[in-house]
Write a protein that holds these residues in place. Structure first.
Motif, PDB file in Angstrom:
ATOM      1  N   ALA A  66      11.558  18.197   7.332  1.00 31.76           N
ATOM      2  CA  ALA A  66      13.016  17.795   6.420  1.00 31.76           C
ATOM      3  C   ALA A  66      14.476  17.789   6.819  1.00 31.76           C
ATOM      4  O   ALA A  66      14.724  16.262   7.177  1.00 31.76           O
ATOM      5  N   LEU A  67      14.108  18.413   8.139  1.00 31.93           N
ATOM      6  CA  LEU A  67      14.944  18.346   9.627  1.00 31.93           C
ATOM      7  C   LEU A  67      14.317  17.593  10.458  1.00 31.93           C
ATOM      8  O   LEU A  67      14.945  17.160  11.020  1.00 31.93           O
ATOM      9  N   HIS A  68      13.159  17.879  10.657  1.00 29.55           N
ATOM     10  CA  HIS A  68      12.561  16.280  11.543  1.00 29.55           C
ATOM     11  C   HIS A  68      12.469  15.162  11.119  1.00 29.55           C
ATOM     12  O   HIS A  68      13.134  14.494  11.374  1.00 29.55           O
ATOM     13  N   LEU A  69      12.367  14.915   9.871  1.00 28.25           N
ATOM     14  CA  LEU A  69      12.367  13.462   8.927  1.00 28.25           C
ATOM     15  C   LEU A  69      14.239  13.088   9.685  1.00 28.25           C
ATOM     16  O   LEU A  69      14.946  11.801   9.952  1.00 28.25           O
ATOM     17  N   ALA A  70      15.147  13.740   9.077  1.00 29.85           N
ATOM     18  CA  ALA A  70      16.687  13.609   9.390  1.00 29.85           C
ATOM     19  C   ALA A  70      16.749  13.735  11.109  1.00 29.85           C
ATOM     20  O   ALA A  70      17.586  12.580  11.107  1.00 29.85           O
ATOM     21  N   ASN A  71      16.412  14.218  11.583  1.00 28.10           N
ATOM     22  CA  ASN A  71      16.719  13.796  12.582  1.00 28.10           C
ATOM     23  C   ASN A  71      16.079  12.534  13.681  1.00 28.10           C
ATOM     24  O   ASN A  71      16.853  11.832  14.324  1.00 28.10           O
ATOM     25  N   ALA A  72      14.263  12.715  13.018  1.00 30.83           N
ATOM     26  CA  ALA A  72      13.780  11.147  13.301  1.00 30.83           C
ATOM     27  C   ALA A  72      14.647   9.855  13.565  1.00 30.83           C
ATOM     28  O   ALA A  72      14.930   9.043  14.263  1.00 30.83           O
ATOM     29  N   ILE A  73      15.035   9.874  11.745  1.00 25.74           N
ATOM     30  CA  ILE A  73      15.659   8.419  11.493  1.00 25.74           C
ATOM     31  C   ILE A  73      17.215   8.399  12.644  1.00 25.74           C
ATOM     32  O   ILE A  73      18.082   7.517  12.661  1.00 25.74           O
ATOM     33  N   LEU A  74      18.106   9.970  12.781  1.00 23.62           N
ATOM     34  CA  LEU A  74      19.735   9.636  12.613  1.00 23.62           C
ATOM     35  C   LEU A  74      19.236   9.161  13.829  1.00 23.62           C
ATOM     36  O   LEU A  74      20.490   8.601  14.722  1.00 23.62           O
ATOM     37  N   LEU A  75      18.146   9.971  14.949  1.00 25.12           N
ATOM     38  CA  LEU A  75      18.216  10.072  16.695  1.00 25.12           C
ATOM     39  C   LEU A  75      17.265   8.372  16.892  1.00 25.12           C
ATOM     40  O   LEU A  75      17.122   8.307  17.950  1.00 25.12           O
ATOM     41  N   GLN A  76      17.153   7.728  15.976  1.00 28.22           N
ATOM     42  CA  GLN A  76      16.330   6.145  16.372  1.00 28.22           C
ATOM     43  C   GLN A  76      17.140   5.575  17.311  1.00 28.22           C
ATOM     44  O   GLN A  76      18.485   4.981  16.574  1.00 28.22           O
ATOM     45  N   ASN A  77      16.559   4.705  17.630  1.00 33.29           N
ATOM     46  CA  ASN A  77      17.066   3.497  19.010  1.00 33.29           C
ATOM     47  C   ASN A  77      18.412   4.438  20.199  1.00 33.29           C
ATOM     48  O   ASN A  77      19.103   3.730  20.784  1.00 33.29           O
ATOM     49  N   THR A  78      18.209   5.925  20.132  1.00 34.54           N
ATOM     50  CA  THR A  78      19.351   6.835  20.796  1.00 34.54           C
ATOM     51  C   THR A  78      18.904   7.304  21.835  1.00 34.54           C
ATOM     52  O   THR A  78      16.795   7.533  21.661  1.00 34.54           O
ATOM     53  N   PRO A  79      19.147   7.320  23.126  1.00 29.51           N
ATOM     54  CA  PRO A  79      18.724   7.167  24.172  1.00 29.51           C
ATOM     55  C   PRO A  79      18.021   8.597  24.126  1.00 29.51           C
ATOM     56  O   PRO A  79      19.030   9.530  23.927  1.00 29.51           O
ATOM     57  N   LYS A  80      17.423   9.522  24.286  1.00 25.04           N
ATOM     58  CA  LYS A  80      16.553  10.529  24.984  1.00 25.04           C
ATOM     59  C   LYS A  80      17.474  11.342  25.680  1.00 25.04           C
ATOM     60  O   LYS A  80      17.689  12.817  25.633  1.00 25.04           O
ATOM     61  N   HIS A  81      18.004  11.068  26.821  1.00 24.12           N
ATOM     62  CA  HIS A  81      19.490  12.503  27.625  1.00 24.12           C
ATOM     63  C   HIS A  81      20.457  12.586  26.174  1.00 24.12           C
ATOM     64  O   HIS A  81      20.866  13.626  26.833  1.00 24.12           O
TER      65      HIS A  81
END
Ligand code: PLP
Length: 394
Positions: A66-81
């Motif tokens: 659940a935490l993984h998918l939430a992060n994956a969606i909230l961080l999409q299009n976010t630079p890795k830094h």
């Protein structure tokens, strides 16, 4: 004096409470056509969404996914830094899920009284480097709800998202002047997660859920849960309407599904949520009444407007290790929540430093979760109280 000692039995710090109705609910599914991808999943999502007052819920195979998918969606299009801020006083999964996405974590110290992440220190970080952060994973630790309305003001100022890890807190809420805000309602957050591990409020065996009020995020969650595949023709990229077998894989998703067997148990458990938290409150009240007289014990500070879910009852004491061992040889099994995440070898290797988060590190030296579960008997609780008192009197 009293001979009420259940010595044959171990008293755990927490354990699931399974009733005959729970068992029947599981048996009913075993006799039904669907063991997975059936109607219990939707029904579980519906009951959880209703309980926590969120618009959408997507049930998953555990709280970590659940935490993984939430992060994956909230961080999409976010630079890795860009980094995500979180507390070190949590289960490591709250932080790890950000690393799964290739981004990094910045741990921020806790308030020594509430044991929750310190908002002032969050704001200091954001102020110093306003463009370095993507979001905040705020943990409603032990069941004490994060003041998301207050946190939202800070998040808005610096344009970062908020994910509430509400693994400890379904059923908790804060009473604001004109509004009651439940943990995981997402009234003031972007997403929230819960876990249904057996020690949590709602036991599925393994299970988790993401809640959100954002329809786009909801649709993404459903797709990513099952390999990034959709069967909804209105979502198709290709113009195929007359082939009933047709489906599209549109994203690189996962198999993070939860079975109908587990959801049936979850539904049955969720029906008892308020009742079981009320029982925890009665037990906590008695613990506090009896142990408040011991100066060496400090309880978590609960703000007047907060309704605590009491997943854990944490005390702080200088004699933590001795008390832990003393109770253990009497078959009273306490637990420590948590070893600060930034002190774990893995995070040390990533550059986290000992001595940088002093409130969390001091808290870790003193914290102890004492036994608490809704079906704890009066005899069991009296035994625990008696032995804790005896420890401090020796
Ligand atoms: C239990 C827990 C998780 C992980 O949940 P699982 O279902 O065990 O994967 C995440 N965060 C917190 C705070 C937890 O307590």
């Amino acid at each position: 004096m009293s001979q009420i000692v259940p010595m044959k039995h171990q008293i755990p710090y927490s354990t699931q409470c399974i009733t005959d109705e729970d068992i029947q609910a599981v048996v009913d599914v075993l006799k039904s056509p669907y063991l997975t991808q059936g109607p219990q999943v939707d029904a579980f999502e519906e009951i959880i969404a209703k309980k926590v007052n969120a618009k959408y819920a997507v049930a998953l195979n555990n709280g970590t996914t659940a935490l993984h998918l939430a992060n994956a969606i909230l961080l999409q299009n976010t630079p890795k830094h860009k980094k995500v801020i979180t507390t070190p006083i949590t289960f490591v999964a709250s932080a790890n899920a950000t690393l799964y996405c290739g981004n990094t974590v910045e741990f921020v110290d806790i308030d020594p009284n509430t044991f929750l992440i310190d908002f002032n220190q969050i704001e200091d970080k954001l102020k110093q480097n306003p463009n370095s952060y993507a979001g905040i994973t705020a943990v409603s630790f032990a069941g004490l709800p994060i003041d998301t309305k207050e946190l939202k003001k800070i998040a808005n100022k610096y344009n970062v998202w908020i994910l509430e890890d509400a693994s400890h807190a379904p059923g908790a809420y804060i009473n604001y002047e004109n509004e009651k805000v439940f943990s995981a309602s997402c009234n003031y957050t972007d997403m929230a997660t819960c876990s249904f591990h057996p020690v949590k409020h709602i036991a599925c065996g393994e299970g988790g859920i993401v809640t959100t009020n954002n329809e786009k995020h909801y649709k993404q969650l459903k797709k990513l849960r099952t390999h990034g595949i959709t069967k909804n023709s209105y979502e198709f990229v290709n113009n195929v309407t007359d082939e009933a077998w047709y489906h599209e894989m549109q994203d690189l998703g996962f198999n993070y599904r939860i079975s109908d067997i587990l959801c049936a148990l979850g539904i049955s458990q969720t029906k008892k949520l308020e009742e079981s938290i009320a029982k925890r409150h009665i037990l906590v009240q008695k613990y506090k009444q009896e142990l408040n007289k011991i100066n060496e014990i400090v309880f978590q500070k609960v703000p007047a407007n907060a309704y605590h879910a009491y997943h854990l009852l944490v005390i702080r004491t200088d004699k933590r290790k001795a008390l832990f061992n003393y109770l253990k040889q009497l078959n009273i099994n306490c637990q420590v929540h948590y070893i600060p995440a930034h002190l774990m070898p893995y995070y040390q290797n990533l550059g986290c430093k000992i001595g940088t988060l002093q409130n969390a590190e001091q808290y870790y030296k003193e914290c102890l979760s004492i036994p608490l579960y809704p079906h704890m008997t009066t005899d069991q609780q009296d035994y625990v109280i008696e032995k804790i008192k005896a420890f401090y009197e020796q």
